[in-house]
Design an enzyme around this catalytic site. Sequence first.
Site, mmCIF file in Angstrom:
data_model
loop_
_atom_site.group_PDB
_atom_site.id
_atom_site.type_symbol
_atom_site.label_atom_id
_atom_site.label_comp_id
_atom_site.label_asym_id
_atom_site.label_seq_id
_atom_site.Cartn_x
_atom_site.Cartn_y
_atom_site.Cartn_z
ATOM 1 C CG ASP A 26 -10.725 -6.017 -0.665
ATOM 2 O OD1 ASP A 26 -10.073 -6.075 0.388
ATOM 3 O OD2 ASP A 26 -10.519 -5.146 -1.537
ATOM 4 C CE1 TYR B 218 4.876 -6.692 -0.535
ATOM 5 C CE2 TYR B 218 7.256 -6.839 -0.285
ATOM 6 C CZ TYR B 218 6.040 -7.436 -0.562
ATOM 7 O OH TYR B 218 5.989 -8.783 -0.853
ATOM 8 C CE LYS C 273 3.776 -9.153 1.969
ATOM 9 N NZ LYS C 273 2.769 -10.239 1.949
#
Length: 266
Positions: A65, A170, A174
């Site tokens: 992970d 999101y 990003k």
Amino acid sequence: MVAGDRILMHLQGRSALVVGGTSGVGEATAERLVAEGCTVVITGRDVVKGRAAAQRIGAVFCRADVRDVDAMIAAVDTAADLGAMGVLVHCAGVGHAARTIGRDCAYSSAHSLDDFRETIDINLVGTFNAVRLAASAIARTDPDELGQRGAIVLTSSLAAMVGQTGQAAYAASKAGQLGLLLPLARDLSSKGIRVNAVVPGGMDTAIYGPEGPSEALRRAVSDAAIFPKRMGRPAEFASLVVELLRNDYINASAVELAAGTVQLPR
């Protein structure tokens, strides 16, 4: 060609780590790097899927992970033990869609803070964790004739600049990756390590779910693209990654891979 005229970093014989390389654009990139002569280690959280992908493409799988420091160190060490480590491609990430407030405007129906934190933790903090560890291993290798030790490619998204409705978490994660780009390139320049990013639009992968993109989504992405009017293909992503790795003069650059897409509000 003399050293001073060289324009391409050597990939043949290098060790590469592809984080999130068990499916989609990550797997396509790992497969391409194997074809370029790299020894490739891929990471992911699903052991069954990871081992199957590694067998398909001739790579080594490490369960990790991106938020787990010890697991990521083990993956980096595995790559470093297999050869002179010169490549990190970071493709791991999660999508998330939720509006900032609920229809009833109640506090309880507002965007989950835990979901926001998790998206940032995986997509942004996880990216930095992988870079800081992999770059440490790359920096310990011998430089080539031009002082270069390796190159790193991050995976951002068109959402970083033109996030759609419901993409607050999101898009923030990003955009954070793009914010990392220049400082990372500056930090690692003294060790001869370049850092670039791919900024893809709608890619035809299973990130949208096990069945892949819906037909409605395919149409929306196609309509928003200038040409070709379709979703991007993992092999096209992999091709761009290889160019960013090999071309000595590309550094601190975010390159859009979206066929001129103009992102729609939703």
